[in-house]
Design an enzyme around this catalytic site. Structure first.
Site, mmCIF file in Angstrom:
data_model
loop_
_atom_site.group_PDB
_atom_site.id
_atom_site.type_symbol
_atom_site.label_atom_id
_atom_site.label_comp_id
_atom_site.label_asym_id
_atom_site.label_seq_id
_atom_site.Cartn_x
_atom_site.Cartn_y
_atom_site.Cartn_z
ATOM 1 C CG HIS A 90 -0.109 0.358 2.629
ATOM 2 N ND1 HIS A 90 0.480 -0.708 3.153
ATOM 3 C CD2 HIS A 90 -0.068 1.455 3.143
ATOM 4 C CE1 HIS A 90 0.943 -0.120 4.241
ATOM 5 N NE2 HIS A 90 0.593 1.352 4.250
ATOM 6 N NE ARG A 91 5.379 1.474 4.648
ATOM 7 C CZ ARG A 91 5.109 2.465 5.374
ATOM 8 N NH1 ARG A 91 5.118 3.791 5.354
ATOM 9 N NH2 ARG A 91 5.048 2.197 6.776
#
Length: 361
Positions: free
Chosen positions: A206-207
């Site tokens: 998700h980063r």
């Protein structure tokens, strides 16, 4: 004593549930303490937010600010304005913030400007990468807090190196709240409502540094697709990652099982039953250790350096070859998961006691 808790992101819901449980027990034992919860709305997808309040003992937020989908500056600014309004109305003795999100910094800034005491859970963590918004948030929050509650001695050492011994800020090793949450909810874990392979790797991505660059996200999935040919991969997909996969037209292998984000109790089940973890999450690195799973971290650095030093975690960034090599290493890794790296599961009680003791003094 009144504590206002400011939360807004998925990991904070989990940590807050454990500490809220400790606050409730403290009040039942005769301490005059109450908690008011502010949810900033930073994570607004129902599977990323509402499900936590429905399935855990986290008190329903008295205030929901619904601030999300903005740039870092706009989001933090709006949160600061709205949290300040709540604090002026509630007049708490303490503001309790967690971790390193925009919600964390906004809550701490609002309290600081109103001269309200601030307790920062997960203080002292450092990635030493100032390009990470989280690093900026945690450093600024530490500096304006009253009580810094560190999960490890490494976190305390970071603060000592930065000169906190010379500041009028109390620093304590509290232990890790995530361990408390894992212990608190493991007995309630539940199987997700989809078919799970007999053997699988649990992955989350998700980063922004991985999702926002096509080359990086493509290399990650090229490696994951190939790993999945040997061991199936179950991937609860963050909304941001999902949108970038579509934008970049990234192909997903047949043995990569994409699912919607799951609740915490389902995530615990997946952790219990997976063979390994691939992630760029901070919290999931620790949870992998709690559940005795080798972790491949798709970042260039980690706040949880003790996991890497202990051999339970390996950093690979978005490098295709490193991800593949780490998978091979993980299948044969011999890790002592019994070593105590994060306390003994009583951090929440310790944190509540520290706040009460500080207030009495």
């Amino acid at each position: 004593m009144k504590i206002v808790t400011v939360i807004g992101a998925r990991p904070q819901f989990i940590k807050a549930a454990a500490i809220s449980d400790a606050i409730i027990r403290s009040a039942a034992n005769g301490n005059d303490v109450e908690e008011v919860v502010i949810h900033t709305g930073q994570h607004y997808d129902p599977n990323m937010s509402d499900v936590f309040f429905n399935e855990m003992n986290l008190p329903k937020p008295k205030y929901f600010l619904d601030i999300n989908g903005l740039s870092h500056g706009a989001m933090t600014g709006q949160m600061l304005e709205e949290v300040e309004k709540v604090l002026l109305e509630e007049k708490p003795d303490w503001v309790l913030v967690y971790g390193d999100t925009n919600s964390t910094l906004a809550g701490a800034l609002a309290a600081s400007k109103l001269h309200i005491k601030i307790a920062h859970v997960e203080a002292g963590l450092r990635s030493f990468n100032m390009r990470m918004p989280e690093e900026v948030n945690r450093i600024l929050t530490d500096r304006i807090s009253t009580l810094l509650l560190c999960p490890t001695q490494t976190a305390v050492d970071n603060l000592v190196k930065e000169g906190y011994d010379n500041l009028d800020i109390k620093v304590e090793v509290s232990g890790d709240v995530m361990l408390d949450a894992s212990n608190l909810f493991v007995k309630h874990s539940r199987k997700p409502s989809f078919d799970i392979p007999d053997q699988f790797i649990l992955s989350t991505i998700h980063r922004a540094e991985n999702t926002n660059e096509k080359s990086k996200l493509s290399d990650i999935f090229r490696a994951i697709n190939e790993v999945a040919e040997q061991t199936a991969v179950v991937l609860p997909l963050h909304p941001r990652t999902k949108s970038y996969i579509a934008k970049y037209d990234i192909k997903i292998g047949d043995n990569v099982h994409i699912i919607d984000p799951v609740g915490y109790l389902e995530m615990i089940y997946l952790l219990q039953n997976c063979s390994m973890v691939f992630t760029d999450s901070g919290g999931l690195q620790k949870e992998a250790y709690f559940f005795k799973k080798f972790c491949v971290t798709m970042r260039e650095e980690t706040e949880w350096v003790e996991l890497v030093e202990h051999g339970a975690n390996i950093l690979v960034g978005s490098d295709y070859n490193k991800i593949k090599e780490a998978y091979s290493k993980g299948t044969n890794a011999k890790v002592d998961f019994e070593k105590n790296l994060y306390g003994y599961g009583n951090a929440s009680d310790s944190i509540v006691k520290s706040i009460l003791d500080f207030t009495i003094k």
